[in-house]
Design an enzyme around this catalytic site. Sequence first.
Site, PDB file in Angstrom:
ATOM      1  N   TYR A 118     -12.684  11.964  -5.663  1.00  0.00           N
ATOM      2  CA  TYR A 118     -12.508  11.169  -4.284  1.00  0.00           C
ATOM      3  C   TYR A 118     -13.471  10.575  -3.991  1.00  0.00           C
ATOM      4  CZ  TYR A 118      -8.072  13.448  -3.556  1.00  0.00           C
ATOM      5  OH  TYR A 118      -6.702  14.105  -3.944  1.00  0.00           O
ATOM      6  N   ARG A 178     -12.659   7.169  -5.638  1.00  0.00           N
ATOM      7  CA  ARG A 178     -11.492   6.636  -5.092  1.00  0.00           C
ATOM      8  C   ARG A 178     -12.102   5.782  -3.876  1.00  0.00           C
ATOM      9  NH1 ARG A 178     -10.168   8.119  -8.913  1.00  0.00           N
ATOM     10  NH2 ARG A 178     -10.547   5.914  -9.142  1.00  0.00           N
ATOM     11  N   GLN A 196       1.126   6.247   4.427  1.00  0.00           N
ATOM     12  CA  GLN A 196       0.913   7.110   3.214  1.00  0.00           C
ATOM     13  C   GLN A 196      -0.308   7.095   2.451  1.00  0.00           C
ATOM     14  OE1 GLN A 196       4.957   8.276   1.124  1.00  0.00           O
ATOM     15  NE2 GLN A 196       5.212   6.282   1.785  1.00  0.00           N
ATOM     16  N   ASN A 197      -1.195   6.070   2.804  1.00  0.00           N
ATOM     17  CA  ASN A 197      -2.276   5.305   1.965  1.00  0.00           C
ATOM     18  C   ASN A 197      -3.520   6.002   2.681  1.00  0.00           C
ATOM     19  OD1 ASN A 197      -0.517   3.861   0.707  1.00  0.00           O
ATOM     20  ND2 ASN A 197      -1.150   2.061   1.844  1.00  0.00           N
ATOM     21  N   ASP A 205      -6.673   4.665   2.025  1.00  0.00           N
ATOM     22  CA  ASP A 205      -7.538   3.769   2.249  1.00  0.00           C
ATOM     23  C   ASP A 205      -7.546   3.267   3.523  1.00  0.00           C
ATOM     24  OD1 ASP A 205      -5.113   1.797   0.744  1.00  0.00           O
ATOM     25  OD2 ASP A 205      -5.886   1.449   2.821  1.00  0.00           O
ATOM     26  N   HIS A 222      -1.466  11.141   4.981  1.00  0.00           N
ATOM     27  CA  HIS A 222      -1.827  11.881   3.912  1.00  0.00           C
ATOM     28  C   HIS A 222      -3.379  11.846   4.127  1.00  0.00           C
ATOM     29  CE1 HIS A 222       2.084  11.189   1.553  1.00  0.00           C
ATOM     30  NE2 HIS A 222       2.287  11.856   2.512  1.00  0.00           N
ATOM     31  N   GLY A 254       6.251  -1.207   0.186  1.00  0.00           N
ATOM     32  CA  GLY A 254       5.447  -0.626  -0.843  1.00  0.00           C
ATOM     33  C   GLY A 254       5.364   0.689  -1.016  1.00  0.00           C
TER      34      GLY A 254
HETATM   35  N1  APR Z   1       3.950  -5.374  -3.244  1.00  0.00           N
HETATM   36  C1  APR Z   1       4.918  -4.421  -2.526  1.00  0.00           C
HETATM   37  N2  APR Z   1       5.252  -3.278  -3.270  1.00  0.00           N
HETATM   38  C2  APR Z   1       4.777  -2.955  -4.411  1.00  0.00           C
HETATM   39  C3  APR Z   1       3.713  -3.759  -4.977  1.00  0.00           C
HETATM   40  C4  APR Z   1       3.354  -4.875  -4.336  1.00  0.00           C
HETATM   41  N3  APR Z   1       2.763  -5.979  -4.815  1.00  0.00           N
HETATM   42  N4  APR Z   1       3.607  -3.203  -6.201  1.00  0.00           N
HETATM   43  C5  APR Z   1       4.176  -2.140  -6.351  1.00  0.00           C
HETATM   44  N5  APR Z   1       5.138  -1.881  -5.334  1.00  0.00           N
HETATM   45  C6  APR Z   1       5.859  -0.604  -4.845  1.00  0.00           C
HETATM   46  C7  APR Z   1       6.640   0.074  -5.931  1.00  0.00           C
HETATM   47  O1  APR Z   1       7.572  -0.548  -6.487  1.00  0.00           O
HETATM   48  C8  APR Z   1       6.801   1.194  -5.600  1.00  0.00           C
HETATM   49  O2  APR Z   1       8.002   1.309  -4.845  1.00  0.00           O
HETATM   50  O3  APR Z   1       5.037   0.379  -4.252  1.00  0.00           O
HETATM   51  C9  APR Z   1       5.688   1.491  -4.455  1.00  0.00           C
HETATM   52  C10 APR Z   1       4.666   2.544  -4.871  1.00  0.00           C
HETATM   53  O4  APR Z   1       5.166   3.721  -4.958  1.00  0.00           O
HETATM   54  P1  APR Z   1       4.227   4.945  -5.249  1.00  0.00           P
HETATM   55  O5  APR Z   1       3.322   4.800  -6.338  1.00  0.00           O
HETATM   56  O6  APR Z   1       5.261   5.910  -5.554  1.00  0.00           O
HETATM   57  O7  APR Z   1       3.369   5.003  -3.906  1.00  0.00           O
HETATM   58  P2  APR Z   1       3.856   5.711  -2.784  1.00  0.00           P
HETATM   59  O8  APR Z   1       5.310   5.581  -2.225  1.00  0.00           O
HETATM   60  O9  APR Z   1       2.909   5.383  -1.735  1.00  0.00           O
HETATM   61  O10 APR Z   1       3.544   7.350  -3.120  1.00  0.00           O
HETATM   62  C11 APR Z   1       3.454   8.296  -1.915  1.00  0.00           C
HETATM   63  O11 APR Z   1       2.829  10.120  -3.208  1.00  0.00           O
HETATM   64  O12 APR Z   1       1.127  10.431  -4.778  1.00  0.00           O
HETATM   65  C12 APR Z   1       1.532  10.789  -3.437  1.00  0.00           C
HETATM   66  O13 APR Z   1       0.288  11.111  -1.667  1.00  0.00           O
HETATM   67  C13 APR Z   1       0.669  10.309  -2.618  1.00  0.00           C
HETATM   68  O14 APR Z   1       0.713   8.795  -0.614  1.00  0.00           O
HETATM   69  C14 APR Z   1       1.213   9.015  -2.020  1.00  0.00           C
HETATM   70  C15 APR Z   1       2.729   9.266  -1.860  1.00  0.00           C
END
Ligand code: APR
Length: 231
Positions: free
Chosen positions: A53, A56, A86-87, A89, A104, A170
Amino acid sequence: MKKIVVLTGAGISAESGLKTFRDSDGLWEGYDVQKVATPEAWQENPQLVQDFYNMRRRDALAAKPNAAHYALAELENQYDVTIITQNIDDLHERAGSVNVMHLHGVITRSQSSINPLLTYPIAGWELKMGEVCELGSQLRAHVVWFGEDVPMIIPAARICQQADIFILVGSSLAVYPAAGLVNYVHYDVPKYIIDPKIPEINRIKNIIRIEEKASDGVPKLVKELLTGDPY
Ligand code: APR
């Protein structure tokens, strides 16, 4: 004022240089999440979790908000906006958004390892072993690990029920309970989804798909919402 609720995921920070979770073949910055983002990992190897972390946090502090973060902050001029992210940052805050709910947790704060309600700001990027909370327990990143409760999910669901407009940016909607929030938005409310790979959403009405990356799709949608000019 109309209420806009925005649910963001890792994809909105991708163009700020922060990796998403499921675009990197199941590893998070090269680590198996079970080894660095679970209570068991913390028991087994707290230094590894702390170091993970810290890295990160260093990345998050070095990242800059992108056009999508700034556009969402602009919405506050004409709408009552709540961002549920969910981020971990703090790019939404640094772009100027005021109402940000971190489902989160947020990496710029630490939390007591025996009482998650005790959280503290972290100066700089490093949280060290030996730094303790007011109860004397080791401080850890203020982040919800896999398998832990998401205390903010109830207030987040209530906010989604009040939305006049819902925007999802996203997120793969792969992780519950966050992914279930879209079900709390009333069926007749417009739900804009901005993502180059729109996630599958069944049995939800009134979805408007914007298959673009966040830094393109979000500013265009915000312009339409602020000026009424369809883009
Ligand atoms: N613009 C918009 N969306 C994007 C971009 C971009 N430039 N690049 C990627 N994506 C999309 C992908 O297509 C995908 O649908 O962002 C999404 C990322 O999905 P994940 O990696 O699963 O992230 P997230 O949905 O935030 O994960 C949720 O899972 O691992 C746990 O706690 C962690 O908060 C996280 C949670």
